[in-house]
Scaffold this motif. Structure first.
Motif, PDB file in Angstrom:
ATOM      1  N   ASN A  61       0.805  -1.229   0.000  1.00  0.00           N
ATOM      2  CA  ASN A  61       0.000   0.000   0.000  1.00  0.00           C
ATOM      3  C   ASN A  61       0.834   1.274   0.000  1.00  0.00           C
ATOM      4  N   ASN A  62       2.157   1.184  -0.089  1.00  0.00           N
ATOM      5  CA  ASN A  62       2.938   2.397  -0.363  1.00  0.00           C
ATOM      6  C   ASN A  62       2.472   2.981  -1.689  1.00  0.00           C
ATOM      7  N   THR A  63       2.273   4.299  -1.707  1.00  0.00           N
ATOM      8  CA  THR A  63       1.670   4.945  -2.878  1.00  0.00           C
ATOM      9  C   THR A  63       2.444   6.194  -3.257  1.00  0.00           C
ATOM     10  N   GLY A 219      11.764   7.318  -2.505  1.00  0.00           N
ATOM     11  CA  GLY A 219      11.587   6.505  -3.699  1.00  0.00           C
ATOM     12  C   GLY A 219      11.884   7.318  -4.947  1.00  0.00           C
ATOM     13  N   ILE A 220      11.300   6.916  -6.067  1.00  0.00           N
ATOM     14  CA  ILE A 220      11.514   7.640  -7.322  1.00  0.00           C
ATOM     15  C   ILE A 220      10.659   8.902  -7.301  1.00  0.00           C
ATOM     16  N   ILE A 221      11.313  10.049  -7.479  1.00  0.00           N
ATOM     17  CA  ILE A 221      10.594  11.325  -7.476  1.00  0.00           C
ATOM     18  C   ILE A 221      10.409  11.884  -8.886  1.00  0.00           C
ATOM     19  N   LYS A 222      11.165  11.337  -9.828  1.00  0.00           N
ATOM     20  CA  LYS A 222      11.059  11.801 -11.205  1.00  0.00           C
ATOM     21  C   LYS A 222      11.542  10.698 -12.132  1.00  0.00           C
ATOM     22  N   LEU A 238       6.842  13.615  -9.135  1.00  0.00           N
ATOM     23  CA  LEU A 238       6.100  13.262  -7.937  1.00  0.00           C
ATOM     24  C   LEU A 238       5.329  14.470  -7.399  1.00  0.00           C
ATOM     25  N   THR A 239       4.053  14.234  -7.053  1.00  0.00           N
ATOM     26  CA  THR A 239       3.237  15.292  -6.452  1.00  0.00           C
ATOM     27  C   THR A 239       2.922  15.006  -4.990  1.00  0.00           C
ATOM     28  N   SER A 240       2.826  13.729  -4.625  1.00  0.00           N
ATOM     29  CA  SER A 240       2.584  13.347  -3.235  1.00  0.00           C
ATOM     30  C   SER A 240       2.895  11.871  -3.078  1.00  0.00           C
ATOM     31  N   PHE A 241       3.052  11.435  -1.821  1.00  0.00           N
ATOM     32  CA  PHE A 241       3.303  10.015  -1.582  1.00  0.00           C
ATOM     33  C   PHE A 241       2.864   9.664  -0.164  1.00  0.00           C
ATOM     34  N   GLN A 242       2.622   8.365   0.034  1.00  0.00           N
ATOM     35  CA  GLN A 242       2.240   7.856   1.353  1.00  0.00           C
ATOM     36  C   GLN A 242       2.966   6.537   1.581  1.00  0.00           C
ATOM     37  N   LEU A 243       3.774   6.467   2.649  1.00  0.00           N
ATOM     38  CA  LEU A 243       4.543   5.270   2.963  1.00  0.00           C
ATOM     39  C   LEU A 243       4.015   4.631   4.236  1.00  0.00           C
TER      40      LEU A 243
END
Length: 244
Positions: A61-63, A219-222, A238-243
């Protein structure tokens, strides 16, 4: 790296050059000694495995949400785990450009073995008039222990059977560290400790070059993916992420 782009080009080249159908047998890359040798300190099953910074955090579920070519939103999510050849992989819902082409289905995975971040992709065509065609590839997108300018190779073969005739193509895959320890600003967010890599794939003169920016503990940002047979360049930021 968009395997789907490369896979599409490979099938079209085979079809054009042979003027008949082909069946591509999946061939995994020959894994390096650091992965297959259980006594190597970089093997995840070795208790001396190094505790390097994590440049692609892996948990179900990391997004990560990306802006694709500045106009569309794309979400990459880790769905499940799967052990393949003794390596624990996390399966994506998609990986960047893999499902942007109306050509087939792709399953994408990521694993970390020591300082190597291994990408695995299995693609199957659905082209009308051609039999089911599957390509499996596995290679490193990043080796975080290397210095700027250092490279690695994950060459592998794809065997094509055409009316009883077997032809093997070698795919040359080279990774390179272009930048390390830099700060990268995307939108209003600045990411520190970033590593930029270059991945080159070449087969029979057909070359795809992709770049990835890995941020520590993010993680990968671009990502920028392109191939030389098309003018299209796919860019993701990358615009947002949830770990988890």
């Amino acid at each position: 790296m968009s395997l789907m782009q490369f896979f599409k080009t490979f099938i079209l080249l085979a079809f054009i050059s042979i003027f008949t159908y082909c069946d591509v047998e999946p061939v995994d890359t020959v894994l390096s000694n650091e992965i297959t040798n259980p006594n190597n300190p970089n093997n995840p099953n070795n208790p001396n495995n190094p505790s390097a910074a994590d440049y692609f955090p892996r948990a179900i579920n990391n997004t990560w949400n990306f802006k694709y070519n500045t106009t569309e939103n794309v979400q990459i999510k880790l769905l499940s785990t799967e052990t393949i050849n003794g390596i624990s992989f996390y399966k994506f819902n998609r990986f960047f450009s893999d499902d942007l082409f109306d050509f087939g289905d792709t399953s994408s995975y990521m694993a970390r073995v020591g300082d190597s971040y291994i990408y695995r992709s299995v693609s199957q065509s659905n082209q009308p008039g051609l039999p089911p065609t599957t390509v499996a590839m596995q290679y490193s997108l990043l080796k975080s222990n290397l210095n700027i300018g250092q490279t690695w190779n994950d060459n592998q073969n794809i065997t094509v059977n055409v009316m009883g005739l077997t032809v093997t193509y070698q795919i040359q895959i080279q990774g390179k560290i272009l930048e390390k320890g830099t700060s990268v600003t995307i939108g209003n967010t600045t990411y520190n400790d970033v590593i930029k890599t270059e991945i080159k794939m070449n087969m029979q003169g057909v070359e795809i070059i992709s770049n990835y920016w890995f941020a520590k503990n993010v993680g990968i940002i671009k990502a920028v993916e392109a191939e030389d047979l098309q003018t299209q360049v796919d860019s993701f930021e990358l615009t947002s992420f949830q770990l988890n």
